[in-house]
Write a protein that holds these residues in place. Sequence first.
Motif, PDB file in Angstrom:
ATOM      1  N   GLU A 134     -31.809  56.797   5.357  1.00 33.97           N
ATOM      2  CA  GLU A 134     -30.940  56.590   4.197  1.00 33.97           C
ATOM      3  C   GLU A 134     -30.722  55.094   3.932  1.00 33.97           C
ATOM      4  OE1 GLU A 134     -30.520  58.926   2.397  1.00 33.97           O
ATOM      5  OE2 GLU A 134     -29.844  60.776   3.338  1.00 33.97           O
ATOM      6  N   PHE A 135     -30.716  54.295   4.999  1.00 33.51           N
ATOM      7  CA  PHE A 135     -30.565  52.848   4.862  1.00 33.51           C
ATOM      8  C   PHE A 135     -31.742  52.259   4.076  1.00 33.51           C
ATOM      9  CE2 PHE A 135     -30.807  48.488   6.817  1.00 33.51           C
ATOM     10  CZ  PHE A 135     -29.633  48.002   6.262  1.00 33.51           C
ATOM     11  N   PHE A 172     -31.318  49.089   1.744  1.00 32.67           N
ATOM     12  CA  PHE A 172     -30.732  48.309   2.834  1.00 32.67           C
ATOM     13  C   PHE A 172     -29.283  47.914   2.571  1.00 32.67           C
ATOM     14  CE2 PHE A 172     -35.322  47.553   2.728  1.00 32.67           C
ATOM     15  CZ  PHE A 172     -35.676  48.049   3.969  1.00 32.67           C
ATOM     16  N   HIS A 173     -28.559  48.770   1.830  1.00 34.71           N
ATOM     17  CA  HIS A 173     -27.126  48.560   1.609  1.00 34.71           C
ATOM     18  C   HIS A 173     -26.352  49.521   2.522  1.00 34.71           C
ATOM     19  CE1 HIS A 173     -27.710  45.884  -1.762  1.00 34.71           C
ATOM     20  NE2 HIS A 173     -28.527  46.748  -2.329  1.00 34.71           N
ATOM     21  N   LEU A 213     -24.304  55.078   3.949  1.00 30.27           N
ATOM     22  CA  LEU A 213     -23.309  56.027   4.450  1.00 30.27           C
ATOM     23  C   LEU A 213     -22.967  57.072   3.393  1.00 30.27           C
ATOM     24  CD1 LEU A 213     -20.892  53.582   6.334  1.00 30.27           C
ATOM     25  CD2 LEU A 213     -22.495  55.229   7.344  1.00 30.27           C
ATOM     26  N   VAL A 214     -22.875  56.633   2.142  1.00 29.59           N
ATOM     27  CA  VAL A 214     -22.586  57.573   1.050  1.00 29.59           C
ATOM     28  C   VAL A 214     -23.720  58.580   0.915  1.00 29.59           C
ATOM     29  CG1 VAL A 214     -22.294  57.792  -1.444  1.00 29.59           C
ATOM     30  CG2 VAL A 214     -21.123  55.956  -0.214  1.00 29.59           C
ATOM     31  N   LEU A 215     -24.961  58.096   0.963  1.00 27.39           N
ATOM     32  CA  LEU A 215     -26.115  58.991   0.856  1.00 27.39           C
ATOM     33  C   LEU A 215     -26.170  59.972   2.028  1.00 27.39           C
ATOM     34  CD1 LEU A 215     -28.969  56.589  -0.360  1.00 27.39           C
ATOM     35  CD2 LEU A 215     -27.854  58.411  -1.664  1.00 27.39           C
ATOM     36  N   THR A 216     -25.796  59.500   3.212  1.00 26.94           N
ATOM     37  CA  THR A 216     -25.784  60.383   4.384  1.00 26.94           C
ATOM     38  C   THR A 216     -24.762  61.497   4.215  1.00 26.94           C
ATOM     39  OG1 THR A 216     -26.452  58.557   5.825  1.00 26.94           O
ATOM     40  CG2 THR A 216     -25.471  60.480   6.887  1.00 26.94           C
ATOM     41  N   ALA A 217     -23.574  61.124   3.745  1.00 24.22           N
ATOM     42  CA  ALA A 217     -22.538  62.132   3.505  1.00 24.22           C
ATOM     43  C   ALA A 217     -22.988  63.121   2.443  1.00 24.22           C
ATOM     44  CB  ALA A 217     -21.235  61.444   3.078  1.00 24.22           C
TER      45      ALA A 217
END
Length: 429
Positions: A7-8, A13-14, A19-23
Amino acid sequence: MAVLAGEFIIAGFHPIDALVLTAERFGGLLSEGWVLKTLAFAIMVGSVMALIERSGGVDGLVHELSVKRSWVKSKRGALMPSFIAGIIVFIESSITSLVAGAIGRPFCDRYGISRAKLAFVCDSTSAPVCSLIPLNGWGALLLGLIGGQITAGLIAGESATWLLQAVAFNFYAFIALIVTFVAVWFELDIGPMRHATITPPPTIECADDRGHFSLFLWPMVWMIGGVIAFMFATGDGNIFKGSGSTSIFYTLIITLILMWGYYRYKNAITSHDFFSSSLQGAKSMAPIAAILLFAFAIGGVSSDMEVGKYLASFIGSYLPSAYLAGAIFVLGAIIAFATGTSWGTFSIMLPIAVPLAVGLDAPVALCMGAVISGGVFGDHCSPISDTTIISAMASGCSVQEHTKTQLPYALIAAGISFILFVLFGIALT
């Protein structure tokens, strides 16, 4: 860690965006019906297995096959029932692994065979057999993908005819079954399998020391019959179009209900013990369900990163047509290993392999077979594959141990398969 790293990259690389994409990834998965049904399946399998053991069904199975019928009398015989079950039950790979594992666990413990060896047998029969006898969801997917190539005008003929030809060239599935049979029959433990953990027989108290064979048999019958019936029902009379996850989910619910009624009728277990054992069995499978969820997530990350297309870009017109099938087999295996899904690999690679085969004047059916074989091999070895995880779960060993111990056998089958793809590619070009 792998999901976050993927996801990073996807997020440019933001860290916050990653973290938002992971959630969102996990939220999306938990809103998918098939994912929830698959996780529930993993939990309920624990309940079914715990109840069969607690009721005396496992003791009954051992007594029936070892004493009354004298069918299982050695280490070789201890794994043969699982191998046979893995071949006979070809409707759905998860049920194949579950039934084979349930049958083999008591015999492995009794004859000092590692659960890892049992998991190897379960995994080496489930997907290979389902891909060789495609009267199931596997066949439906492949028929649809091949039909797309016919519609596009790349090949002519009937989808079923092409599928039968492709299955004939599914070398890895054939070789994997042969390697598994040889390993069982000659009691061959190679590589890490020689050091696999041997689980001592569990101490289970039941009213009858031998239990009853029917307490094991009927749950197996209900599960197999239920999956077949629901595959027909969810496919509106066409088993090829049935939903595997839905069929298994409802089958296990009905199986647990029938087990409660039958076990109470046979006075094999009290209602309190029934629900207590169900809960304990379900709790034991919670880590497996978590592993499945993470496996689905990393598979989705790989798909979004278009790992398959990136790897496929390395095959171009410069490759000699005689070696195309071998290259497709290797590439399909890498994609399936990275994504943990043979079906996803088929979906990526078939639309790539057929135009390549046509353009390079290579044997199309052989290249289709290479796609299927590569997908099954990579999926077979991948620690994030659902069949790998479920085989370990059904056998009662860790995913890590199962992946490590079965790899040498899979590599032997893959090496032979690769040679066959090259030889047939040269002979048919």
